[in-house]
Design a protein around this motif. Structure first.
Motif, PDB file in Angstrom:
ATOM      1  N   LEU A 160      64.346   6.147 141.429  1.00  0.00           N
ATOM      2  CA  LEU A 160      64.203   4.842 141.851  1.00  0.00           C
ATOM      3  C   LEU A 160      64.377   3.710 140.610  1.00  0.00           C
ATOM      4  O   LEU A 160      63.500   3.837 139.511  1.00  0.00           O
ATOM      5  N   LEU A 161      65.166   2.890 140.682  1.00  0.00           N
ATOM      6  CA  LEU A 161      65.389   1.955 139.492  1.00  0.00           C
ATOM      7  C   LEU A 161      65.331   0.644 140.407  1.00  0.00           C
ATOM      8  O   LEU A 161      66.073   0.165 140.938  1.00  0.00           O
ATOM      9  N   GLN A 162      64.352  -0.168 140.184  1.00  0.00           N
ATOM     10  CA  GLN A 162      64.344  -1.546 140.996  1.00  0.00           C
ATOM     11  C   GLN A 162      63.705  -2.620 140.194  1.00  0.00           C
ATOM     12  O   GLN A 162      62.976  -2.177 139.142  1.00  0.00           O
ATOM     13  N   GLY A 182      58.544  -9.631 138.585  1.00  0.00           N
ATOM     14  CA  GLY A 182      59.023  -9.549 137.048  1.00  0.00           C
ATOM     15  C   GLY A 182      58.809  -8.486 136.402  1.00  0.00           C
ATOM     16  O   GLY A 182      58.920  -8.243 135.084  1.00  0.00           O
ATOM     17  N   VAL A 183      58.791  -7.213 136.901  1.00  0.00           N
ATOM     18  CA  VAL A 183      58.814  -6.041 136.208  1.00  0.00           C
ATOM     19  C   VAL A 183      59.747  -5.098 136.785  1.00  0.00           C
ATOM     20  O   VAL A 183      60.327  -5.340 138.014  1.00  0.00           O
ATOM     21  N   ARG A 184      60.255  -3.993 135.951  1.00  0.00           N
ATOM     22  CA  ARG A 184      61.221  -3.125 136.520  1.00  0.00           C
ATOM     23  C   ARG A 184      60.557  -1.754 136.446  1.00  0.00           C
ATOM     24  O   ARG A 184      59.814  -1.416 135.582  1.00  0.00           O
ATOM     25  N   VAL A 185      60.817  -0.844 137.512  1.00  0.00           N
ATOM     26  CA  VAL A 185      60.030   0.432 137.752  1.00  0.00           C
ATOM     27  C   VAL A 185      61.024   1.516 137.659  1.00  0.00           C
ATOM     28  O   VAL A 185      61.944   1.357 138.388  1.00  0.00           O
ATOM     29  N   PHE A 211      56.430   1.526 127.218  1.00  0.00           N
ATOM     30  CA  PHE A 211      56.353   0.980 128.680  1.00  0.00           C
ATOM     31  C   PHE A 211      54.957   1.151 129.213  1.00  0.00           C
ATOM     32  O   PHE A 211      54.003   1.974 128.385  1.00  0.00           O
ATOM     33  N   THR A 212      54.463   0.781 130.060  1.00  0.00           N
ATOM     34  CA  THR A 212      53.286   1.148 130.958  1.00  0.00           C
ATOM     35  C   THR A 212      53.376   2.240 131.838  1.00  0.00           C
ATOM     36  O   THR A 212      54.605   2.045 132.751  1.00  0.00           O
ATOM     37  N   ILE A 213      52.714   3.139 131.976  1.00  0.00           N
ATOM     38  CA  ILE A 213      52.876   4.280 132.681  1.00  0.00           C
ATOM     39  C   ILE A 213      51.898   4.192 133.929  1.00  0.00           C
ATOM     40  O   ILE A 213      50.503   3.845 133.653  1.00  0.00           O
ATOM     41  N   MET A 214      52.204   4.467 135.272  1.00  0.00           N
ATOM     42  CA  MET A 214      51.136   4.663 136.083  1.00  0.00           C
ATOM     43  C   MET A 214      51.218   6.007 136.846  1.00  0.00           C
ATOM     44  O   MET A 214      52.458   6.433 136.993  1.00  0.00           O
ATOM     45  N   LEU A 215      50.341   6.814 136.765  1.00  0.00           N
ATOM     46  CA  LEU A 215      50.234   8.197 137.140  1.00  0.00           C
ATOM     47  C   LEU A 215      48.958   8.647 137.654  1.00  0.00           C
ATOM     48  O   LEU A 215      47.843   8.371 136.966  1.00  0.00           O
ATOM     49  N   SER A 216      48.899   9.054 138.802  1.00  0.00           N
ATOM     50  CA  SER A 216      47.441   9.482 139.501  1.00  0.00           C
ATOM     51  C   SER A 216      48.032  11.014 140.100  1.00  0.00           C
ATOM     52  O   SER A 216      48.641  11.014 140.981  1.00  0.00           O
ATOM     53  N   PRO A 217      46.842  12.019 139.789  1.00  0.00           N
ATOM     54  CA  PRO A 217      46.961  13.221 140.594  1.00  0.00           C
ATOM     55  C   PRO A 217      46.427  13.113 141.914  1.00  0.00           C
ATOM     56  O   PRO A 217      45.528  12.255 142.126  1.00  0.00           O
ATOM     57  N   LEU A 218      46.673  13.795 142.852  1.00  0.00           N
ATOM     58  CA  LEU A 218      45.911  13.962 143.926  1.00  0.00           C
ATOM     59  C   LEU A 218      44.476  14.286 143.637  1.00  0.00           C
ATOM     60  O   LEU A 218      44.103  15.094 142.809  1.00  0.00           O
ATOM     61  N   ASN A 219      43.588  13.970 144.490  1.00  0.00           N
ATOM     62  CA  ASN A 219      42.168  14.034 144.498  1.00  0.00           C
ATOM     63  C   ASN A 219      41.786  15.412 144.986  1.00  0.00           C
ATOM     64  O   ASN A 219      40.976  15.579 145.798  1.00  0.00           O
ATOM     65  N   LEU A 220      42.359  16.512 144.222  1.00  0.00           N
ATOM     66  CA  LEU A 220      42.214  17.998 144.851  1.00  0.00           C
ATOM     67  C   LEU A 220      41.184  18.332 144.002  1.00  0.00           C
ATOM     68  O   LEU A 220      41.169  18.958 142.929  1.00  0.00           O
ATOM     69  N   VAL A 221      39.863  18.519 144.539  1.00  0.00           N
ATOM     70  CA  VAL A 221      38.589  18.916 143.994  1.00  0.00           C
ATOM     71  C   VAL A 221      38.618  20.419 143.473  1.00  0.00           C
ATOM     72  O   VAL A 221      38.652  21.265 144.335  1.00  0.00           O
ATOM     73  N   GLY A 222      38.507  20.618 142.323  1.00  0.00           N
ATOM     74  CA  GLY A 222      38.321  21.804 141.526  1.00  0.00           C
ATOM     75  C   GLY A 222      39.762  22.348 141.244  1.00  0.00           C
ATOM     76  O   GLY A 222      39.941  23.597 140.766  1.00  0.00           O
ATOM     77  N   ALA A 223      41.015  21.949 141.667  1.00  0.00           N
ATOM     78  CA  ALA A 223      42.077  22.452 141.406  1.00  0.00           C
ATOM     79  C   ALA A 223      42.690  22.476 139.862  1.00  0.00           C
ATOM     80  O   ALA A 223      42.253  21.546 139.073  1.00  0.00           O
ATOM     81  N   THR A 224      43.621  23.349 139.618  1.00  0.00           N
ATOM     82  CA  THR A 224      43.974  23.460 138.067  1.00  0.00           C
ATOM     83  C   THR A 224      45.251  22.504 137.955  1.00  0.00           C
ATOM     84  O   THR A 224      45.702  22.606 136.663  1.00  0.00           O
ATOM     85  N   GLY A 225      45.642  21.719 138.899  1.00  0.00           N
ATOM     86  CA  GLY A 225      46.713  20.831 138.785  1.00  0.00           C
ATOM     87  C   GLY A 225      47.192  19.938 139.984  1.00  0.00           C
ATOM     88  O   GLY A 225      46.544  20.356 141.128  1.00  0.00           O
ATOM     89  N   SER A 226      48.190  19.222 140.014  1.00  0.00           N
ATOM     90  CA  SER A 226      48.323  18.565 141.001  1.00  0.00           C
ATOM     91  C   SER A 226      49.908  17.890 140.740  1.00  0.00           C
ATOM     92  O   SER A 226      50.319  17.426 139.822  1.00  0.00           O
ATOM     93  N   PRO A 227      50.534  17.875 141.944  1.00  0.00           N
ATOM     94  CA  PRO A 227      51.871  17.005 141.967  1.00  0.00           C
ATOM     95  C   PRO A 227      51.606  15.606 141.597  1.00  0.00           C
ATOM     96  O   PRO A 227      50.458  15.011 141.954  1.00  0.00           O
ATOM     97  N   VAL A 240      56.625   1.277 134.025  1.00  0.00           N
ATOM     98  CA  VAL A 240      56.747  -0.049 134.376  1.00  0.00           C
ATOM     99  C   VAL A 240      57.071  -0.947 133.149  1.00  0.00           C
ATOM    100  O   VAL A 240      56.144  -0.787 132.163  1.00  0.00           O
ATOM    101  N   VAL A 241      57.934  -1.818 133.093  1.00  0.00           N
ATOM    102  CA  VAL A 241      58.275  -2.630 131.875  1.00  0.00           C
ATOM    103  C   VAL A 241      58.638  -4.161 132.154  1.00  0.00           C
ATOM    104  O   VAL A 241      59.221  -4.281 133.515  1.00  0.00           O
ATOM    105  N   ALA A 242      58.338  -5.070 131.521  1.00  0.00           N
ATOM    106  CA  ALA A 242      58.491  -6.474 131.940  1.00  0.00           C
ATOM    107  C   ALA A 242      59.980  -6.518 131.821  1.00  0.00           C
ATOM    108  O   ALA A 242      60.757  -5.943 131.115  1.00  0.00           O
ATOM    109  N   HIS A 243      60.296  -7.572 132.909  1.00  0.00           N
ATOM    110  CA  HIS A 243      61.781  -7.844 133.022  1.00  0.00           C
ATOM    111  C   HIS A 243      62.023  -9.264 132.961  1.00  0.00           C
ATOM    112  O   HIS A 243      61.533  -9.991 133.732  1.00  0.00           O
ATOM    113  N   GLY A 244      62.771  -9.526 131.839  1.00  0.00           N
ATOM    114  CA  GLY A 244      63.159 -10.998 131.266  1.00  0.00           C
ATOM    115  C   GLY A 244      63.829 -11.761 132.293  1.00  0.00           C
ATOM    116  O   GLY A 244      64.396 -11.149 133.338  1.00  0.00           O
TER     117      GLY A 244
END
Length: 272
Positions: A5-7, A12-15, A246-262, A268-272
């Motif tokens: 996804l590029l939008q 005023g930001v590009r994702v 750039f700024t990164i936005m990343l959040s795991p699923l709130n899987l209690v006690g799991a060893t990882g998450s999708p 996110v970058v400023a778009h002039g």
């Protein structure tokens, strides 16, 4: 299907979407349960009096499938997790209360993309290529970016496009897969990064024919230094845009006690 996804957003930001699509049969490590998806209730199976109906799904997946983040519970060394916790005693009722993925707070902050093939003058690192500390440092210098405490560092190997070619090509079981070596991992840890990621399934270098027999970068980063790992990223569009910071936005699923998450990371970058 796998184009990121590029939008341009009205604010005023590009994702850039750095996550891979999840679908049955997608390339993934054979060490983890596969992704399965089925529509369990179809439209028309039950119809309301007004003619409406609903569909719903069943998902079965390993937590280290697709673009995902490794929690500190994922890897142990000599029976110990990060901080010295006994790996057996740290698990309670089949979960890791102190080292599970639910302990990773949503990540919103500075990130750096290190495009190693560009430093090497190539489109991609060769199969089984080990990325060294010197090459990470040289890439940061060439791009004019500094790597510091709390950063998220994403390492492009150029292997990412193979995801679309299927599991045999992307996993490179016979050829090996490029990635960060042990001294490269120590370079990252020495800069006190929060997390590190790459466009391959294992982050680190996989030797030809060796599979995941030895994963020293996982040991250095997850166990010794508490640095989270993000794997199977889509970095091609971001690299093509020549946006190393750039700024990164990343959040795991709130899987209690799991060893990882999708995860579905966004750059996110400023778009002039």
């Amino acid at each position: 299907m796998t184009d990121p996804l590029l939008q341009v957003v009205t604010s005023g930001v590009r994702v850039f979407d750095l996550g891979r699509p999840m679908f049955v049969g997608m390339p993934q490590s054979p060490n983890h349960p596969p992704f399965l998806h089925s529509v369990m209730r179809r439209h028309g199976d039950a119809v309301r009096a007004d003619g409406g109906s609903a569909a719903n799904d069943l998902l079965i997946t390993g937590t280290h499938v697709g673009t995902h983040i490794d929690a500190l519970a994922h890897v142990s060394q000599d029976g110990r997790l990060h901080g010295g916790a006994d790996a057996t005693e740290a698990m309670e009722n089949g979960r890791f209360p102190a080292h599970g993925v639910h302990t990773i707070a949503p990540i919103v902050g500075r990130a750096v993309l290190l495009d190693v093939p560009a430093t090497l003058g190539a489109d991609a690192c060769p199969a089984g290529y080990e990325i060294t500390a010197a090459e990470l440092a040289a890439t940061a210098d060439r791009q004019g970016v500094a790597v510091g405490a709390g950063d998220v560092v994403l390492v492009r190997t150029g292997w990412g496009p193979r995801f679309d070619d299927g599991a045999a090509s992307y996993l490179g079981l016979d050829t090996g897969v490029p990635g960060v070596g042990e001294d490269g991992a120590r370079w990252l840890a020495g800069r006190e990064v929060l997390a590190a990621g790459s466009d391959t399934v294992a982050f680190e270098r996989v030797a030809p024919g060796a599979g995941h027999a030895l994963l020293p970068a996982h040991r250095v980063l997850l166990v010794e230094h508490g640095v989270y790992l993000v794997e199977a990223l889509n970095l091609e569009e971001l690299a093509a845009a020549r946006l190393p910071e750039f700024t990164i936005m990343l959040s795991p699923l709130n899987l209690v006690g799991a060893t990882g998450s999708p995860v579905r990371p966004l750059a996110v970058v400023a778009h002039g």
